[in-house]
Design an enzyme around this catalytic site. Structure first.
Site, PDB file in Angstrom:
ATOM      1  N   GLY A  57       0.706  -1.089  -0.102  1.00  0.00           N
ATOM      2  CA  GLY A  57       0.095  -0.176  -0.176  1.00  0.00           C
ATOM      3  C   GLY A  57       0.705   1.397  -0.151  1.00  0.00           C
ATOM      4  O   GLY A  57       2.112   1.117   0.486  1.00  0.00           O
ATOM      5  N   CYS A  84       4.948  -6.351   1.648  1.00  0.00           N
ATOM      6  CA  CYS A  84       5.368  -4.924   1.977  1.00  0.00           C
ATOM      7  C   CYS A  84       4.522  -4.287   3.071  1.00  0.00           C
ATOM      8  O   CYS A  84       4.705  -4.585   4.250  1.00  0.00           O
ATOM      9  CB  CYS A  84       5.186  -4.248   0.588  1.00  0.00           C
ATOM     10  N   TYR A  85       3.474  -3.371   2.670  1.00  0.00           N
ATOM     11  CA  TYR A  85       2.746  -3.000   4.081  1.00  0.00           C
ATOM     12  C   TYR A  85       2.153  -4.041   4.517  1.00  0.00           C
ATOM     13  O   TYR A  85       1.811  -3.753   5.768  1.00  0.00           O
ATOM     14  CB  TYR A  85       1.958  -2.018   3.231  1.00  0.00           C
ATOM     15  N   HIS A 172       8.058  -7.497  -3.101  1.00  0.00           N
ATOM     16  CA  HIS A 172       7.148  -7.984  -4.082  1.00  0.00           C
ATOM     17  C   HIS A 172       7.123  -8.999  -4.845  1.00  0.00           C
ATOM     18  O   HIS A 172       7.724  -8.856  -5.955  1.00  0.00           O
ATOM     19  CB  HIS A 172       6.652  -6.573  -5.014  1.00  0.00           C
ATOM     20  N   GLU A 174       5.120 -10.583  -6.503  1.00  0.00           N
ATOM     21  CA  GLU A 174       4.135 -10.534  -7.290  1.00  0.00           C
ATOM     22  C   GLU A 174       4.458  -9.958  -8.888  1.00  0.00           C
ATOM     23  O   GLU A 174       4.281 -10.059  -9.771  1.00  0.00           O
ATOM     24  CB  GLU A 174       2.879 -10.053  -7.044  1.00  0.00           C
ATOM     25  N   ASP A 230     -16.278 -11.019 -24.431  1.00  0.00           N
ATOM     26  CA  ASP A 230     -16.623 -11.213 -23.196  1.00  0.00           C
ATOM     27  C   ASP A 230     -18.325 -11.461 -23.303  1.00  0.00           C
ATOM     28  O   ASP A 230     -18.772 -12.324 -22.847  1.00  0.00           O
ATOM     29  CB  ASP A 230     -16.572  -9.909 -22.362  1.00  0.00           C
ATOM     30  N   LYS A 371      -9.631 -11.016 -18.461  1.00  0.00           N
ATOM     31  CA  LYS A 371      -9.701 -11.138 -19.844  1.00  0.00           C
ATOM     32  C   LYS A 371      -9.143 -12.395 -20.385  1.00  0.00           C
ATOM     33  O   LYS A 371      -9.676 -13.203 -21.190  1.00  0.00           O
ATOM     34  CB  LYS A 371      -8.998 -10.059 -20.658  1.00  0.00           C
TER      35      LYS A 371
END
Length: 515
Positions: A57, A84-85, A172, A174, A230, A371
């Site tokens: 964050g 992290c945060y 991080h 990710e 979609d 997506k």
């Protein structure tokens, strides 16, 4: 609709720009996950998660308005990973004041030294590159935690609870810049949370069809087709579930691309055998959009008008109870502003453009999918590959690619320019090498010279990006000779445009669409 399986990961969002990437990494392991705000009332969850991840964050845990830790997470007795945060708030919750501003902030690449290569860091090299993004650091680690990783600048780069399955990393995992980030996430999800990874396109289709049948029963469903992947996947899912209880409507709103209405209608009728009715409502849409400049107002007008057209189309048939539409997870994420974290970027016509009172209940089968996940589902449903690989096209269509008030003349110019760009991408084997390509018509007129005559005409901007799911994107490095050819064709063939620019901004900080 809710497709949450029993085995899933809860991601609590503290406002990080990378929160969606955490979700992508988890789902790449065929494990379902959801993002919720940090202050989510966990008692409202019908089936509890099997693991919880606390995102990063932008705030400091010491800020007066900093997001707080929801201590209910400890009541679930499931593994927890703070990022992290998320790590700092775990420490701050145990010892207020344990986090302070670092003398040297740490942004970008850093070398992680792993002190314990079990559980979270199993099969991770002792030294590897990770991605840091923090201005605070932990100065006092609570007694119940132990350090399992450090860097030269951060002595507390990774921690583990001594008795419980609670972990934290200052970096991080990710982001792709963390070399073994995928493996770290996999260790948490698969080995620590013990989730096998059984959430696949096939399992999604099976459970979704069953849910649609259970919810709809003998009632009828209306599906508004946009011509994109979609809504087509949604229509195909619903059709497989309830057959001809479904009625699809494909509306020409005057904002489609060149020849799109007829071409796509043929696919629906001949290739997919969908029960579809084509309606030309272009004059209605353009009349309501006349003189409108604000993009949010455009989106809402377009969304409301779609509903009006649908209502009119079935006004004589009272058997319809549901409206199916192709809302995606990014639509939901970008349309919701959490208190404290992520700001609203834009509303989507599928989310924010619907009237407060509707005559139909919503069916949104792909609301929890990204997506690329929708495309995988479409392939498993047998939708032709040439259709699956079509670039994304926004529900409001060219209405948000005319960056000013909308007129038929501007739309016709844009249609021709777009057709040239897309056809040249296809002709040069570049179409499938970019995730999305588009042209926008700018509210800028400039002086040009054609022959011996002075012109004062519009500027078109080309936009092409590479991406996986649309949450992040980089501008496509298209060959200069190709761009020169497209520019030359547009200027020579489209009356009203005398200048072409190429957009070289990425997302973030820019969005893919201009409005």
């Amino acid at each position: 609709m809710q497709h949450r399986p029993d085995d899933w990961i809860l991601i609590l969002d503290f406002g990080s720009q990378y929160t969606q990437l955490i979700a992508r990494r988890v789902r790449e392991l065929n494990v379902y996950c959801e993002i919720h705000p940090f202050n989510k009332d966990l008692s409202t969850l019908e089936n509890p998660p099997k693991g919880i991840i606390l995102s990063g964050g932008p705030k400091s845990v010491n800020d007066e308005d900093a997001p707080s830790l929801n201590t209910d997470i400890f009541n679930h007795n499931v593994p927890i990973l703070g990022v992290c945060y998320g790590l700092q708030i775990l420490a701050h919750n145990s010892i207020p004041g344990s986090v302070e501003k670092a003398e040297r902030r740490e942004f970008g690449r850093a070398e992680l030294i792993v002190d314990d290569r079990s559980d979270l860091f199993e099969n991770i090299p002792q030294e590897s590159i990770v991605w840091m993004s923090h201005g605070d650091h932990i100065i006092t680690l609570p007694d119940e935690f132990e350090i399992i990783g450090h860097t030269d600048n951060a002595k507390v780069a990774a921690v583990r609870h001594k008795e419980k399955e609670i972990y934290g990393v200052q970096f991080h995992p990710e982001v792709v810049h963390t070399v073994y980030g995928k493996e770290i996430v996999e260790n948490f999800v698969r080995n620590i949370c013990n989730l096998p990874g059984s959430w696949t396109a096939e399992s999604f289709i099976e459970s979704t069809i069953e849910e649609i049948r259970d919810r709809v029963g003998d009632d009828r469903v209306l599906c508004g087709l946009s011509g994109g992947v979609d809504s087509t996947v949604v229509a195909t899912l619903v059709h497989k579930a309830i057959g001809d209880q479904l009625q699809c409507i494909f509306v020409d709103n005057g904002l489609l691309r060149k020849n799109e209405f007829r071409d796509v209608l043929d696919v629906y009728e001949k290739d997919l055998n969908l029960p579809v009715k084509g309606i030309d409502a272009s004059e209605l849409f353009l009349s309501r959009l006349k003189g409108i400049f604000d993009p949010e107002e455009k989106r809402k007008i377009i969304g409301n008008t779609f509903i009006d057209v649908f209502d009119e189309a079935i006004s004589e048939d009272k058997s319809f109870k549901y409206l199916a539409q192709g809302t995606l997870y990014p639509d939901v994420i970008e349309s919701i502003s959490f208190k404290g974290p992520s700001a609203t970027i834009k509303s989507h016509h599928n989310v924010g453009g619907l009237p407060e009172e509707m005559n139909l209940d919503l069916v949104e089968p792909v609301r929890e999918l990204f997506k690329d996940e929708v495309r995988n589902v479409g392939r498993k449903l047998g939708i032709p590959e040439h259709f699956i690989k079509r670039h994304p096209f926004p529900g409001p269509g060219l209405g948000i690619r005319v960056i000013s008030d909308i007129t038929k003349k501007k739309l016709d110019m844009l249609r021709e320019a777009d057709d040239i760009f897309i056809s040249e991408l296809r002709n040069n084997d570049l179409y499938h090498k970019v995730w999305q390509a588009l042209v926008v018509l700018l509210p800028v007129q400039s002086v040009g010279v054609m022959g011996d005559e002075r012109t004062y005409e519009y500027t078109a901007a080309l936009r092409a990006v590479t991406s996986v799911d649309g949450m992040t994107a980089d501008w496509a490095h298209l060959p200069h000779p190709f761009l020169a050819k497209v520019s030359n064709r547009i200027i020579n063939e489209v009356r009203g445009i005398n200048r072409v620019a190429y957009d070289i901004s990425s997302k973030p900080p820019s969005t893919i669409e201009w409005e």
